[in-house]
Motif scaffolding. Structure first.
Motif, mmCIF file in Angstrom:
data_model
loop_
_atom_site.group_PDB
_atom_site.id
_atom_site.type_symbol
_atom_site.label_atom_id
_atom_site.label_comp_id
_atom_site.label_asym_id
_atom_site.label_seq_id
_atom_site.Cartn_x
_atom_site.Cartn_y
_atom_site.Cartn_z
ATOM 1 N N TRP A 1 40.315 16.563 40.135
ATOM 2 C CA TRP A 1 41.286 17.649 40.258
ATOM 3 C C TRP A 1 41.165 18.643 39.108
ATOM 4 C CZ3 TRP A 1 42.775 18.726 44.722
ATOM 5 C CH2 TRP A 1 42.967 17.739 45.674
ATOM 6 N N ALA A 2 40.783 18.174 37.943
ATOM 7 C CA ALA A 2 40.581 19.100 36.826
ATOM 8 C C ALA A 2 39.424 20.051 37.125
ATOM 9 C CB ALA A 2 40.314 18.328 35.540
ATOM 10 N N MET A 3 38.347 19.522 37.701
ATOM 11 C CA MET A 3 37.215 20.390 38.027
ATOM 12 C C MET A 3 37.549 21.300 39.200
ATOM 13 S SD MET A 3 34.352 21.562 37.271
ATOM 14 C CE MET A 3 33.734 20.498 36.006
ATOM 15 N N MET A 4 38.335 20.837 40.141
ATOM 16 C CA MET A 4 38.727 21.704 41.249
ATOM 17 C C MET A 4 39.587 22.869 40.741
ATOM 18 S SD MET A 4 37.189 20.705 43.852
ATOM 19 C CE MET A 4 35.864 20.061 42.868
ATOM 20 N N GLU A 5 40.461 22.596 39.781
ATOM 21 C CA GLU A 5 41.247 23.669 39.168
ATOM 22 C C GLU A 5 40.338 24.657 38.424
ATOM 23 O OE1 GLU A 5 44.620 24.303 35.707
ATOM 24 O OE2 GLU A 5 44.180 22.277 36.405
ATOM 25 N N PHE A 6 39.376 24.142 37.706
ATOM 26 C CA PHE A 6 38.416 24.989 36.985
ATOM 27 C C PHE A 6 37.633 25.864 37.962
ATOM 28 C CE2 PHE A 6 34.082 25.354 35.124
ATOM 29 C CZ PHE A 6 34.412 26.172 34.049
ATOM 30 N N LEU A 7 37.159 25.288 39.047
ATOM 31 C CA LEU A 7 36.414 26.061 40.043
ATOM 32 C C LEU A 7 37.304 27.082 40.746
ATOM 33 C CD1 LEU A 7 34.151 23.281 41.587
ATOM 34 C CD2 LEU A 7 33.479 25.130 40.053
ATOM 35 N N ALA A 8 38.574 26.740 40.970
ATOM 36 C CA ALA A 8 39.502 27.694 41.587
ATOM 37 C C ALA A 8 39.728 28.891 40.671
ATOM 38 C CB ALA A 8 40.823 27.005 41.909
ATOM 39 N N GLU A 9 39.876 28.633 39.375
ATOM 40 C CA GLU A 9 40.046 29.739 38.427
ATOM 41 C C GLU A 9 38.806 30.625 38.385
ATOM 42 O OE1 GLU A 9 41.070 27.915 34.749
ATOM 43 O OE2 GLU A 9 43.030 27.264 35.456
ATOM 44 N N LEU A 10 37.637 30.016 38.418
ATOM 45 C CA LEU A 10 36.411 30.818 38.430
ATOM 46 C C LEU A 10 36.265 31.593 39.732
ATOM 47 C CD1 LEU A 10 33.911 28.480 36.622
ATOM 48 C CD2 LEU A 10 34.680 30.717 35.879
ATOM 49 N N THR A 11 36.699 31.010 40.834
ATOM 50 C CA THR A 11 36.650 31.720 42.120
ATOM 51 C C THR A 11 37.591 32.918 42.100
ATOM 52 O OG1 THR A 11 36.115 29.641 43.223
ATOM 53 C CG2 THR A 11 36.914 31.453 44.603
ATOM 54 N N ILE A 12 38.774 32.743 41.527
ATOM 55 C CA ILE A 12 39.710 33.866 41.404
ATOM 56 C C ILE A 12 39.082 34.958 40.545
ATOM 57 C CG2 ILE A 12 41.927 34.555 40.402
ATOM 58 C CD1 ILE A 12 42.971 31.772 41.291
ATOM 59 N N GLY A 13 38.404 34.575 39.459
ATOM 60 C CA GLY A 13 37.734 35.552 38.613
ATOM 61 C C GLY A 13 36.619 36.275 39.338
ATOM 62 N N LEU A 14 35.873 35.561 40.165
ATOM 63 C CA LEU A 14 34.792 36.185 40.937
ATOM 64 C C LEU A 14 35.354 37.149 41.968
ATOM 65 C CD1 LEU A 14 31.812 36.412 41.731
ATOM 66 C CD2 LEU A 14 32.174 34.476 43.261
ATOM 67 N N VAL A 15 36.416 36.758 42.649
ATOM 68 C CA VAL A 15 37.037 37.639 43.644
ATOM 69 C C VAL A 15 37.580 38.890 42.958
ATOM 70 C CG1 VAL A 15 38.994 37.829 45.239
ATOM 71 C CG2 VAL A 15 37.523 35.810 45.282
ATOM 72 N N PHE A 16 38.199 38.733 41.795
ATOM 73 C CA PHE A 16 38.714 39.883 41.061
ATOM 74 C C PHE A 16 37.579 40.823 40.646
ATOM 75 C CE2 PHE A 16 39.746 41.900 36.997
ATOM 76 C CZ PHE A 16 40.816 42.672 37.400
ATOM 77 N N ALA A 17 36.490 40.261 40.104
ATOM 78 C CA ALA A 17 35.348 41.093 39.695
ATOM 79 C C ALA A 17 34.744 41.797 40.898
ATOM 80 C CB ALA A 17 34.306 40.234 38.997
ATOM 81 N N TRP A 18 34.717 41.143 42.028
ATOM 82 C CA TRP A 18 34.180 41.742 43.246
ATOM 83 C C TRP A 18 35.082 42.887 43.729
ATOM 84 C CZ3 TRP A 18 31.725 38.113 47.351
ATOM 85 C CH2 TRP A 18 31.033 38.870 48.290
ATOM 86 N N LYS A 19 36.408 42.651 43.694
ATOM 87 C CA LYS A 19 37.348 43.673 44.188
ATOM 88 C C LYS A 19 37.341 44.926 43.325
ATOM 89 C CE LYS A 19 39.268 41.658 47.704
ATOM 90 N NZ LYS A 19 39.111 42.140 49.056
ATOM 91 N N VAL A 20 37.220 44.782 42.007
ATOM 92 C CA VAL A 20 37.240 45.961 41.133
ATOM 93 C C VAL A 20 35.888 46.638 41.069
ATOM 94 C CG1 VAL A 20 39.162 45.112 39.757
ATOM 95 C CG2 VAL A 20 36.828 44.661 39.005
ATOM 96 N N GLY A 21 34.874 46.063 41.719
ATOM 97 C CA GLY A 21 33.555 46.704 41.784
ATOM 98 C C GLY A 21 32.647 46.405 40.609
ATOM 99 N N ALA A 22 32.915 45.322 39.886
ATOM 100 C CA ALA A 22 32.092 44.997 38.722
ATOM 101 C C ALA A 22 30.700 44.539 39.117
ATOM 102 C CB ALA A 22 32.775 43.898 37.894
ATOM 103 N N LEU A 23 30.526 44.085 40.349
ATOM 104 C CA LEU A 23 29.227 43.594 40.782
ATOM 105 C C LEU A 23 28.407 44.654 41.493
ATOM 106 C CD1 LEU A 23 30.436 40.144 42.137
ATOM 107 C CD2 LEU A 23 29.473 40.655 39.909
ATOM 108 N N GLU A 24 28.942 45.859 41.655
ATOM 109 C CA GLU A 24 28.228 46.937 42.338
ATOM 110 C C GLU A 24 27.355 47.686 41.341
ATOM 111 O OE1 GLU A 24 29.924 48.927 45.331
ATOM 112 O OE2 GLU A 24 31.070 47.208 45.999
ATOM 113 N N TRP A 25 26.163 48.026 41.755
ATOM 114 C CA TRP A 25 25.226 48.750 40.906
ATOM 115 C C TRP A 25 24.782 49.999 41.650
ATOM 116 C CZ3 TRP A 25 24.804 47.329 36.077
ATOM 117 C CH2 TRP A 25 23.859 47.962 35.296
ATOM 118 N N GLU A 26 24.687 51.097 40.912
ATOM 119 C CA GLU A 26 24.341 52.368 41.537
ATOM 120 C C GLU A 26 22.883 52.684 41.329
ATOM 121 O OE1 GLU A 26 27.040 54.904 39.570
ATOM 122 O OE2 GLU A 26 28.758 53.981 40.496
#
Length: 125
Positions: free
Chosen positions: A100-125
């Motif tokens: 459960w500790a690792m599942m919480e860690f992975l959930a936090e990283l997934t939230i961070g990835l979704v946030f970075a994706w939504k704000v466009g941090a992964l887009e390159w011009e």
């Protein structure tokens, strides 16, 4: 005095063997490449290849922040993999708490990835 010098003989032999190996494995390839290779520098060989754009001469010039953002995101998700593999190997010792500790860690990283994706941090011009 010769007894003390006799005690240092293995150290001197070790250093001599180390120097010989350094000359063989470092010096010999350098010598062979100098003798067999060609050294004809041109503009293509001397061009920048790390970042893909020409270097600037002024140290106060503006630098695109996206390079830093991508580097930070890489470090974050690289650390995820660095924590995930030892956890997977030792999962049977940790029990449900480790799971459960690792599942919480992975959930936090997934939230961070979704946030970075939504704000466009992964887009390159």
């Amino acid at each position: 005095m010769s007894e003390i010098a006799h005690q240092y003989l293995p150290i001197l032999l070790f250093l001599a063997v180390g120097i010989v190996f350094a000359l063989i494995f470092v010096g010999a390839p350098m010598l062979v490449s100098k003798l067999a290779g060609t050294s004809k520098p041109d503009t293509i060989k001397l061009s920048e290849y790390e970042s893909g754009f020409p270097a600037f001469s002024d140290s106060r010039a503006q630098f695109d922040v996206r390079f830093y953002l991508v580097a930070i995101l890489f470090i974050v998700f690289d650390l995820e993999a660095a924590f995930l593999f030892p956890w997977a190997v030792s999962l049977h010792w940790g029990g449900p708490a480790a799971w459960w500790a690792m599942m919480e860690f992975l959930a936090e990283l997934t939230i961070g990835l979704v946030f970075a994706w939504k704000v466009g941090a992964l887009e390159w011009e």
